[in-house]
Scaffold this active site. Structure first.
Site, PDB file in Angstrom:
ATOM      1  N   TYR A 158       0.807  -1.219   0.000  1.00 32.94           N
ATOM      2  CA  TYR A 158       0.000   0.000   0.000  1.00 32.94           C
ATOM      3  C   TYR A 158       0.846   1.277   0.000  1.00 32.94           C
ATOM      4  O   TYR A 158       0.346   2.367  -0.275  1.00 32.94           O
ATOM      5  CB  TYR A 158      -0.875   0.003   1.255  1.00 32.94           C
ATOM      6  CG  TYR A 158      -2.336   0.289   1.006  1.00 32.94           C
ATOM      7  CD1 TYR A 158      -3.226  -0.741   0.737  1.00 32.94           C
ATOM      8  CD2 TYR A 158      -2.829   1.576   1.062  1.00 32.94           C
ATOM      9  CE1 TYR A 158      -4.571  -0.486   0.532  1.00 32.94           C
ATOM     10  CE2 TYR A 158      -4.168   1.843   0.851  1.00 32.94           C
ATOM     11  CZ  TYR A 158      -5.037   0.810   0.589  1.00 32.94           C
ATOM     12  OH  TYR A 158      -6.366   1.069   0.386  1.00 32.94           O
ATOM     13  N   LYS A 228      -0.756 -13.094   5.982  1.00 33.48           N
ATOM     14  CA  LYS A 228      -0.632 -14.141   4.963  1.00 33.48           C
ATOM     15  C   LYS A 228       0.821 -14.630   5.002  1.00 33.48           C
ATOM     16  O   LYS A 228       1.543 -14.687   4.002  1.00 33.48           O
ATOM     17  CB  LYS A 228      -1.007 -13.549   3.593  1.00 33.48           C
ATOM     18  CG  LYS A 228      -1.139 -14.556   2.487  1.00 33.48           C
ATOM     19  CD  LYS A 228      -2.362 -15.435   2.576  1.00 33.48           C
ATOM     20  CE  LYS A 228      -2.274 -16.545   1.547  1.00 33.48           C
ATOM     21  NZ  LYS A 228      -3.342 -17.538   1.659  1.00 33.48           N
TER      22      LYS A 228
END
Ligand SMILES: NC(=O)C1=CN([C@@H]2O[C@H](COP(=O)(O)OP(=O)(O)OC[C@H]3O[C@@H](n4cnc5c(N)ncnc54)[C@H](OP(=O)(O)O)[C@@H]3O)[C@@H](O)[C@H]2O)C=CC1
Ligand SMILES: O=C(O)CCC(=O)C(=O)O
Ligand SMILES: [Mg+2]
Length: 414
Positions: A158, A228
């Site tokens: 991001y 993740k």
């Protein structure tokens, strides 16, 4: 402050971090693009009414408009999306609120929302997910969804570190990866764009520390680290490992059955706090199937973005999903949703997200009585089935009202 386009309201005072909030604080606001023009004035009207009702004139917010996004280009010039003057004002006045801002897909400017979070180092994106009775939801028991997301707000993919396919820069990056780092796994090196995902120890520690403090201060029962880390071991996996390590070192958490889950006692209440983790894909199905097992969430930036909208949907949608961007010095409150361009200027959308973001701001300022009135007005309007289109289309017997009329309905019920 020397201002050229910002008018500092007379009679207001600056909020200074670490000092008591004055009774007449100056709060900068960015109207926002798209539906910003609809929801921001309604938010201001509702908050002013709640403050007036709570404090009878003793307290009053002095709103100061500052400019970012499309409005900024009209005021400062075509390429001035986020001027230094705006940044300076947000820092100088320390507590602010913003409407959404447009980010084009593919090319064009990078996200102004992200730029603002990075420039002010607003590392915590705090997004509570709370159910209001009567709100239509796709779940049978939406009240079981009651979570607070702590999304890391400055790192990850991001952060916008990427190079465009076909550019000279991307060729250099790919050559570096192949020749100096021994990377052989870029499947189509001639036609790849490349993005970099930084996740740091410090960045993770400060976010998880804030989340665990929130758990303690609000007597919550668990923190779930969502990541993740099985696939992205040195970024998402690092996030998980650092989070567990911090829980043990700084909060005295002890492993449960050999770990990695751990637990410690809330020093204020003695209640047990469990620190656990979940892999992001499995987490997204579990929040639908077993939402009651999740409480406070700490996660990386992109996961937090996805999780925010998914969880919002469980309790009625992003029309009532509030948020705050917080650093150790500054706070800038904003809704979870974007600019919803097809509704811009129609006085149609739900102003609830921005109003509830302002409600978080009132609590942050310890203006609890006014914050409580905002919730009272919201609950009562929804309870009377006086709602905007997003709820009305899913409710039987609802009275659909405009964005501004919903604000008025809240005020009438405070
Ligand atoms: N923090 C920020 O400033 C953010 C900015 N953005 C930016 O906003 C732009 C548009 O993004 P997009 O993907 O369309 O997402 P949006 O969140 O703007 O809108 C998606 C859909 O969500 C629903 N929605 C959004 N806001 C409201 C509201 N206040 N009341 C009721 N329903 C609402 C609408 O659903 P329906 O069509 O079903 O009525 C809408 O079409 C992009 O440029 C994006 O980058 C996006 C997110 C956050
Ligand atoms: O900056 C943007 O345009 C999108 C941001 C976003 O979706 C979010 O922060 O939730
Ligand atoms: Mg988002």
């Amino acid at each position: 402050m020397s201002t050229s386009h910002i008018t500092v309201p007379a009679g207001g005072q600056k909020i200074i971090p670490g000092q008591p909030i004055p009774d007449n604080p100056i709060i900068p606001f960015i109207e926002g693009d798209g539906i910003g023009v609809d929801i921001t004035p309604v938010m201001i009207k509702v908050i002013d009414a709640a403050v007036e009702k709570a404090y009878g004139g003793k307290r009053k917010i002095h709103w100061m408009e500052v400019y970012a996004g499309e409005k900024s280009t009209q005021i400062y010039g075509p390429d001035e999306w986020l001027s230094k003057e705006t940044f300076d004002a947000l820092k100088e006045y320390s507590v602010s609120i913003k409407g959404p801002m447009t980010t084009p897909v593919g090319g064009g400017i990078r996200s102004l929302n992200v730029a603002l979070r990075q420039e002010l180092d607003l590392y915590q994106c705090v997004r509570p997910i709370q159910y209001f009775k009567g709100v239509p939801s796709p779940l049978k028991n939406p009240e079981l969804t009651n979570m607070v997301i702590f999304r890391e707000n400055t790192e990850d993919i991001y952060a916008g570190i990427e190079w465009q396919e076909g550019s000279e820069q991307v060729k250099k990056v790919i050559a570096f990866l192949q020749n100096e780092m021994g990377v052989k796994k870029i499947r189509f090196p001639e036609t790849s764009g490349i993005g970099i995902k930084p996740v740091s120890v410090e960045g993770t520690q400060r976010l998880v520390r804030a989340a665990l403090k929130y758990v303690i201060d609000n007597d919550r029962k668990s923190l779930t680290i969502v990541h993740k880390g099985n696939i992205m071991k040195f970024t998402e996996g690092l996030f998980r490992d650092v989070a567990y390590e911090l829980a043990q070192k700084e909060f005295g958490a002890q492993p449960i059955d050999g770990g990695p889950w751990c637990k410690f006692k809330n020093p204020n209440t003695g209640r047990e706090i469990v620190v656990k983790d979940a892999i992001a894909d499995a987490f997204l199905q579990q929040i639908l199937l077993r939402p009651a097992e999740y409480d406070v969430i700490a996660t990386t930036n992109l996961n937090g973005d996805y999780i925010s909208d998914a969880l919002a949907a469980q309790v009625g949608g992003i029309g009532i999903a509030p948020g705050a961007n917080i650093s150790d010095q500054y706070a800038c409150f904003e809704a979870t949703h974007g600019t919803a361009p097809k509704y811009a200027g129609l006085d149609k959308v739900n102003p609830g997200s921005l109003i509830l973001s302002a409600e978080m701001m009132l609590r942050f300022m310890k203006w609890t009585e006014a914050a409580d009135l905002v919730i009272k007005g919201m609950e009562a309007a929804i309870g009377d089935k006086v709602v905007t289109y997003d709820f009305a289309r899913l409710m039987e017997g609802a009275q659909e009202v405009s964005c501004s009329a919903f604000g008025d309905a809240m005020i009438a019920r405070m």
